[in-house]
Design a protein around this motif. Structure first.
Motif, PDB file in Angstrom:
ATOM      1  N   ILE A   1       0.838  -1.207   0.000  1.00 58.85           N
ATOM      2  CA  ILE A   1       0.000   0.000   0.000  1.00 58.85           C
ATOM      3  C   ILE A   1       0.870   1.254   0.000  1.00 58.85           C
ATOM      4  CG2 ILE A   1      -1.654   1.337   1.375  1.00 58.85           C
ATOM      5  CD1 ILE A   1      -2.800  -1.391   2.335  1.00 58.85           C
ATOM      6  N   ALA A   2       1.928   1.254   0.814  1.00 59.39           N
ATOM      7  CA  ALA A   2       2.832   2.405   0.880  1.00 59.39           C
ATOM      8  C   ALA A   2       3.563   2.596  -0.449  1.00 59.39           C
ATOM      9  CB  ALA A   2       3.831   2.213   2.013  1.00 59.39           C
ATOM     10  N   TYR A   3       3.964   1.501  -1.069  1.00 54.36           N
ATOM     11  CA  TYR A   3       4.689   1.573  -2.343  1.00 54.36           C
ATOM     12  C   TYR A   3       3.795   2.159  -3.429  1.00 54.36           C
ATOM     13  CZ  TYR A   3       7.507  -0.060  -6.316  1.00 54.36           C
ATOM     14  OH  TYR A   3       8.254  -0.128  -7.462  1.00 54.36           O
ATOM     15  N   GLU A   4       2.558   1.694  -3.501  1.00 53.63           N
ATOM     16  CA  GLU A   4       1.629   2.188  -4.510  1.00 53.63           C
ATOM     17  C   GLU A   4       1.320   3.663  -4.297  1.00 53.63           C
ATOM     18  OE1 GLU A   4      -0.711  -2.073  -5.336  1.00 53.63           O
ATOM     19  OE2 GLU A   4      -1.554  -0.589  -3.944  1.00 53.63           O
ATOM     20  N   ALA A   5       1.215   4.064  -3.051  1.00 56.69           N
ATOM     21  CA  ALA A   5       0.952   5.484  -2.756  1.00 56.69           C
ATOM     22  C   ALA A   5       2.153   6.352  -3.118  1.00 56.69           C
ATOM     23  CB  ALA A   5       0.607   5.642  -1.280  1.00 56.69           C
ATOM     24  N   GLU A   6       3.352   5.884  -2.788  1.00 56.20           N
ATOM     25  CA  GLU A   6       4.564   6.659  -3.056  1.00 56.20           C
ATOM     26  C   GLU A   6       4.764   6.893  -4.547  1.00 56.20           C
ATOM     27  OE1 GLU A   6       9.428   6.226  -2.489  1.00 56.20           O
ATOM     28  OE2 GLU A   6       8.061   4.760  -1.601  1.00 56.20           O
ATOM     29  N   LEU A   7       4.464   5.877  -5.376  1.00 57.60           N
ATOM     30  CA  LEU A   7       4.687   5.992  -6.817  1.00 57.60           C
ATOM     31  C   LEU A   7       3.413   6.347  -7.575  1.00 57.60           C
ATOM     32  CD1 LEU A   7       7.111   2.986  -7.473  1.00 57.60           C
ATOM     33  CD2 LEU A   7       7.648   5.349  -6.945  1.00 57.60           C
ATOM     34  N   ASN A   8       2.368   6.640  -6.818  1.00 59.79           N
ATOM     35  CA  ASN A   8       1.090   7.039  -7.406  1.00 59.79           C
ATOM     36  C   ASN A   8       0.568   5.968  -8.372  1.00 59.79           C
ATOM     37  OD1 ASN A   8      -1.095   8.794  -7.686  1.00 59.79           O
ATOM     38  ND2 ASN A   8      -0.171   9.837  -9.462  1.00 59.79           N
ATOM     39  N   LEU A   9       0.641   4.723  -7.922  1.00 57.80           N
ATOM     40  CA  LEU A   9       0.162   3.603  -8.726  1.00 57.80           C
ATOM     41  C   LEU A   9      -1.274   3.269  -8.364  1.00 57.80           C
ATOM     42  CD1 LEU A   9       3.253   1.209  -8.456  1.00 57.80           C
ATOM     43  CD2 LEU A   9       2.740   2.832 -10.285  1.00 57.80           C
ATOM     44  N   ARG A  10      -1.997   2.717  -9.317  1.00 60.23           N
ATOM     45  CA  ARG A  10      -3.349   2.273  -9.037  1.00 60.23           C
ATOM     46  C   ARG A  10      -3.300   1.099  -8.066  1.00 60.23           C
ATOM     47  NH1 ARG A  10      -6.820   0.801 -14.174  1.00 60.23           N
ATOM     48  NH2 ARG A  10      -5.195  -0.813 -14.284  1.00 60.23           N
ATOM     49  N   ALA A  11      -4.159   1.105  -7.084  1.00 60.25           N
ATOM     50  CA  ALA A  11      -4.171   0.049  -6.070  1.00 60.25           C
ATOM     51  C   ALA A  11      -4.459  -1.302  -6.711  1.00 60.25           C
ATOM     52  CB  ALA A  11      -5.214   0.348  -4.998  1.00 60.25           C
ATOM     53  N   THR A  12      -3.747  -2.315  -6.237  1.00 59.61           N
ATOM     54  CA  THR A  12      -3.916  -3.664  -6.777  1.00 59.61           C
ATOM     55  C   THR A  12      -5.294  -4.206  -6.425  1.00 59.61           C
ATOM     56  OG1 THR A  12      -1.559  -4.103  -6.537  1.00 59.61           O
ATOM     57  CG2 THR A  12      -3.003  -6.013  -6.760  1.00 59.61           C
ATOM     58  N   ARG A  13      -5.986  -4.715  -7.452  1.00 62.31           N
ATOM     59  CA  ARG A  13      -7.276  -5.361  -7.220  1.00 62.31           C
ATOM     60  C   ARG A  13      -7.004  -6.835  -6.986  1.00 62.31           C
ATOM     61  NH1 ARG A  13     -12.545  -5.151 -11.286  1.00 62.31           N
ATOM     62  NH2 ARG A  13     -13.981  -6.317  -9.919  1.00 62.31           N
ATOM     63  N   MET A  14      -7.153  -7.238  -5.743  1.00 56.96           N
ATOM     64  CA  MET A  14      -6.722  -8.576  -5.344  1.00 56.96           C
ATOM     65  C   MET A  14      -7.698  -9.657  -5.796  1.00 56.96           C
ATOM     66  SD  MET A  14      -3.979  -7.626  -3.790  1.00 56.96           S
ATOM     67  CE  MET A  14      -3.382  -8.979  -2.800  1.00 56.96           C
ATOM     68  N   HIS A  15      -7.142 -10.826  -6.069  1.00 55.66           N
ATOM     69  CA  HIS A  15      -7.956 -11.997  -6.386  1.00 55.66           C
ATOM     70  C   HIS A  15      -8.606 -12.538  -5.110  1.00 55.66           C
ATOM     71  CE1 HIS A  15      -5.555 -11.864 -10.084  1.00 55.66           C
ATOM     72  NE2 HIS A  15      -6.452 -12.658 -10.629  1.00 55.66           N
ATOM     73  N   PRO A  16      -9.631 -13.368  -5.251  1.00 57.89           N
ATOM     74  CA  PRO A  16     -10.252 -13.968  -4.062  1.00 57.89           C
ATOM     75  C   PRO A  16      -9.225 -14.764  -3.251  1.00 57.89           C
ATOM     76  CG  PRO A  16     -11.604 -14.356  -6.010  1.00 57.89           C
ATOM     77  CD  PRO A  16     -10.312 -13.779  -6.497  1.00 57.89           C
ATOM     78  N   VAL A  17      -9.480 -14.851  -1.963  1.00 57.77           N
ATOM     79  CA  VAL A  17      -8.601 -15.606  -1.075  1.00 57.77           C
ATOM     80  C   VAL A  17      -8.643 -17.086  -1.458  1.00 57.77           C
ATOM     81  CG1 VAL A  17      -8.195 -16.277   1.333  1.00 57.77           C
ATOM     82  CG2 VAL A  17      -8.956 -13.954   0.784  1.00 57.77           C
ATOM     83  N   LEU A  18      -7.511 -17.745  -1.356  1.00 61.71           N
ATOM     84  CA  LEU A  18      -7.444 -19.170  -1.674  1.00 61.71           C
ATOM     85  C   LEU A  18      -8.335 -19.975  -0.737  1.00 61.71           C
ATOM     86  CD1 LEU A  18      -3.608 -19.556  -2.280  1.00 61.71           C
ATOM     87  CD2 LEU A  18      -5.396 -19.887  -3.992  1.00 61.71           C
ATOM     88  N   ARG A  19      -9.079 -20.907  -1.314  1.00 67.07           N
ATOM     89  CA  ARG A  19      -9.993 -21.728  -0.523  1.00 67.07           C
ATOM     90  C   ARG A  19      -9.440 -23.120  -0.263  1.00 67.07           C
ATOM     91  NH1 ARG A  19     -13.250 -18.151   1.879  1.00 67.07           N
ATOM     92  NH2 ARG A  19     -14.261 -16.754   0.358  1.00 67.07           N
ATOM     93  N   SER A  20      -8.421 -23.530  -1.024  1.00 64.51           N
ATOM     94  CA  SER A  20      -7.880 -24.880  -0.853  1.00 64.51           C
ATOM     95  C   SER A  20      -6.379 -24.850  -1.080  1.00 64.51           C
ATOM     96  CB  SER A  20      -8.545 -25.866  -1.821  1.00 64.51           C
ATOM     97  OG  SER A  20      -8.312 -25.474  -3.159  1.00 64.51           O
ATOM     98  N   ALA A  21      -5.714 -25.873  -0.555  1.00 61.74           N
ATOM     99  CA  ALA A  21      -4.258 -25.990  -0.696  1.00 61.74           C
ATOM    100  C   ALA A  21      -3.940 -26.926  -1.859  1.00 61.74           C
ATOM    101  CB  ALA A  21      -3.648 -26.531   0.586  1.00 61.74           C
ATOM    102  N   PRO A  22      -3.122 -26.488  -2.821  1.00 62.56           N
ATOM    103  CA  PRO A  22      -2.769 -27.359  -3.945  1.00 62.56           C
ATOM    104  C   PRO A  22      -2.059 -28.637  -3.520  1.00 62.56           C
ATOM    105  CG  PRO A  22      -2.278 -25.071  -4.475  1.00 62.56           C
ATOM    106  CD  PRO A  22      -2.636 -25.108  -3.023  1.00 62.56           C
ATOM    107  N   PHE A  23      -1.208 -28.561  -2.487  1.00 62.94           N
ATOM    108  CA  PHE A  23      -0.589 -29.759  -1.950  1.00 62.94           C
ATOM    109  C   PHE A  23      -0.254 -29.515  -0.483  1.00 62.94           C
ATOM    110  CE2 PHE A  23       2.787 -27.436  -4.241  1.00 62.94           C
ATOM    111  CZ  PHE A  23       3.700 -27.204  -3.224  1.00 62.94           C
ATOM    112  N   LEU A  24       0.076 -30.589   0.215  1.00 63.12           N
ATOM    113  CA  LEU A  24       0.274 -30.530   1.664  1.00 63.12           C
ATOM    114  C   LEU A  24       1.580 -29.828   2.010  1.00 63.12           C
ATOM    115  CD1 LEU A  24      -1.001 -31.502   4.353  1.00 63.12           C
ATOM    116  CD2 LEU A  24       0.460 -33.530   4.179  1.00 63.12           C
TER     117      LEU A  24
END
Length: 668
Positions: free
Chosen positions: A58-81
């Protein structure tokens, strides 16, 4: 497969084709699965690092005046143990910036490099292929686009290039990436650990559009890794301190793999030298008895002399050289009837000249040669024993003439000892010239040139294509006498003797070489008596056939070893690295039972592969395991087992039977 079994099979895995690479894959996959180092309880939880990364982003995006990252949904499962104290996160959650580079305005020289996919290699970052972008275009680049030390560079387009990953070094200078490279700038995680994640079989196996969980789009000819896919990539994340310890262990094991690979290369060089000296001993045999003794030594030490199928190819080439020098047969008791052979050729030449099929040519002498042939052989210019005719030329004026269209043999169609006829082209020719350029059964076709391997390639035409001609870059030779075999001439021209002559006589440019008709006609042809020609060809066929069996054995060994190495990685990691081009191993629908035990130790020269395997496994192994290590067909295994039991090298088993396995219901 457990650790103990892995160490038992380690030698087979490491020595398999690409085996060290499979070990590297195993190291990386174990590293990102949390199975390479022990946990230290005092280390901070990984959740702290994830929260800190969000704050830093968040600080990096503000400092460089970048558009805030639109995050993907939180992971619901683990690909492997992974270990319980790790967390699965998306790559964007631990990154400050993920973006493709952009198309530059190239110039010859400037202050700023453009990093392309060529700079991103598995061996590391390479600045040498980088080009430059113009100074006046730099204002169009935001500050975030200039690369920083520790940035991950991920190739994102192209079959064979997409998926490669490298870390931008501190001494990389001022650089930007082009549009085919994705830049990943991490917040507070180890770049080297994330390199391991992306370089792992789990990720790299999915840089393929045919994979069921593919990371790329497109076709096998042109793949594309989208930026959104890179952002959403699941990452198994350990605590920061553990990342450092994992990286240290990976580097340690990778150094051991490098050392193992170097040792293998050294061993390979020694093996090549030993094989060469053994072949030289075979070639230097002064008589068939010495040859027989040298051949037996070679056969007894096959495993130490031949490592790869191409080693056998080299040996077969040396067999041909020996055959041409008279090393494969006893000398004939008669002299070659050269006068009869020359007379038959003179008669045919006179008839062709009278019929207008060829012009009268100047008498030509044999070129000098330093090859030592048996004293009773004759050496004569090829022109004395064969009629050599040039081929038809394209583009001739055929106006007003009766024209026929015929297929023709070009250089690409004539190989060493055979023809490739699937790409025959056609040419127009005047009907009255058809007889001159027509290829007849038993004609020898000899290539004029091309690249180095194409000069002097020779094959015997056996027919099969009606009205087939030969191009002007392919010579045709006819041997009218039955006392000189076409098969002998084909062997001579395709052997090292012929290759060396044509290479030395040819007109050479940087990449091409060619011979003319005079050089072909003056070839110093060795002529043994007819019975000796036949004896040499028969002996060579027999030895070549046996060598071919050796080659198949090595090919199968190579395939099985490669599959074993891949299966080992899969067994430890759950990630398949199988090459789709590999043919599946045919597993017999049988189950072998009964333990087998070592009997009397065989002599070192004895052909006892099963007893040798038993000796390496403390003298006892199950029949099933012994069969798998044998690597041959089931019938060959039982035949070999019977032989070794008869010699007492393997004890007679209490139960030696074969149970039919039930058919797989899924395939029924």
């Amino acid at each position: 497969m457990d650790a103990q079994q892995f160490f038992v099979e380690f030698g087979h895995i490491a020595n398999a084709p690409g085996g060290v690479d499979r070990l590297r894959e195993l190291v990386i996959q174990l590293a990102i699965s949390g199975r390479l180092v022990e946990r230290i309880e005092v280390e901070g939880p990984v959740s702290n690092a994830i929260q800190d990364a969000a704050t830093l982003r968040i600080a990096y995006e503000a400092e460089l005046n970048l558009r805030a990252t639109r995050m993907h949904p939180v992971l619901r499962s683990a690909p492997f143990l992974v270990p319980g104290h790790w967390q699965w996160v998306r790559l964007e959650q631990i990154s400050l910036y993920i973006q493709r580079g952009k198309g530059p305005k190239y110039v010859e020289k400037s202050s700023t490099h453009v990093i392309s996919q060529k700079c991103v290699q598995w061996s590391g970052f390479d600045l040498s292929p980088a080009r430059f972008t113009s100074e006046d275009s730099l204002d169009s680049y935001g500050e975030e686009r200039f690369l920083c030390a520790g940035d991950l560079l991920w190739n994102s387009t192209g079959t064979g290039t997409a998926g490669r990953i490298a870390i931008y070094p501190a001494d990389g200078g001022k650089s930007v990436a082009d549009s085919h490279v994705t830049v990943i700038r991490l917040a507070n995680c180890s770049p080297r650990y994330l390199w391991c994640v992306i370089a792992s079989p789990w990720v790299q196996s999915r840089i393929d559009p045919s994979h069921p969980d593919s990371l790329v789009s497109g076709t096998t000819q042109q793949v594309e890794l989208a930026t959104s896919t890179a952002r959403a990539l699941p990452v198994p994340l350990p605590p920061l301190e553990e990342q450092s310890r994992i990286v240290a262990k990976v580097d340690e094991l990778m150094a051991l793999c490098d050392k193992l690979e170097t040792q293998q290369q050294q061993r390979r060089r020694l093996q090549n030298n030993l094989r060469q000296s053994t072949l030289q001993a075979v070639a230097a045999a002064a008589n068939p008895q010495e040859l027989h003794s040298a051949w037996n030594r070679l056969a007894d030490n096959f495993g130490q002399l031949f490592h790869a199928p191409e080693d056998v190819d080299e040996f077969i080439a040396e067999l041909k050289n020996m055959a041409v020098r008279g090393m494969l047969s006893l000398p004939s008791q008669i002299l070659p009837p050269v006068d009869e052979i020359v007379a038959a050729c003179d008669e045919l030449r006179a008839r062709y000249i009278a019929n207008g099929l060829m012009r009268r040519q100047k008498v030509i002498a044999a070129a000098e040669t330093d090859i030592i042939y048996p004293e009773h052989w004759a050496i004569t210019p090829f022109d004395k024993v064969a009629i050599v005719i040039g081929g038809v030329t394209k583009g001739r004026n055929l106006r007003g003439r009766t024209v026929v269209t015929c297929p023709y043999l070009a250089v690409a169609n004539v190989q060493r000892g055979f023809f490739k006829l699937n790409t025959l082209k056609a040419i127009q020719i005047a009907a009255e010239e058809l007889e001159k350029y027509l290829v007849q059964e038993d004609d020898l076709l000899i290539t004029e040139g091309g690249d180095w391997d194409k000069v002097g390639r020779t094959a015997i035409w056996r027919g099969g294509v009606e009205n087939c001609l030969h191009q002007n870059h392919v010579f045709k030779a006819r041997v009218p006498s039955q006392l000189l075999l076409n098969e002998w001439i084909e062997l001579v021209f395709n052997s090292g003797v012929g290759r060396d002559y044509f290479a030395g006589a040819s007109k050479q440019t940087t990449n091409l070489a060619s011979i003319n008709m005079t050089q072909l006609r003056s070839f110093p042809m060795p002529i043994p008596p007819l019975d000796e020609q036949r004896a040499i060809l028969i002996k060579l066929d027999a030895l070549t056939m046996r060598s071919g069996a050796w080659r198949k054995q090595l090919e199968k060994k190579k395939q099985v070893a490669s599959l074993l190495a891949g299966a080992t990685v899969a067994a430890f990691t759950g990630i398949s690295t199988e090459n789709e081009k590999d043919e599946p191993v045919k597993v017999p629908q049988t189950e072998l039972i009964a333990p087998l035990r070592l009997g009397q130790a065989p002599d070192i020269k004895a052909q006892a592969p099963l007893a040798t395997i038993l000796a390496r496994h403390n003298g006892e192994i199950s029949a099933k395991d012994l069969y798998q290590r044998f690597g041959g067909e089931i019938d060959a295994f039982y035949a070999q087992l019977k032989t070794e039991v008869c010699h007492g090298w393997i004890l007679e088993p209490e139960v030696a039977e074969m149970h039919e396995k039930l058919a797989d219901r899924a395939s029924a």
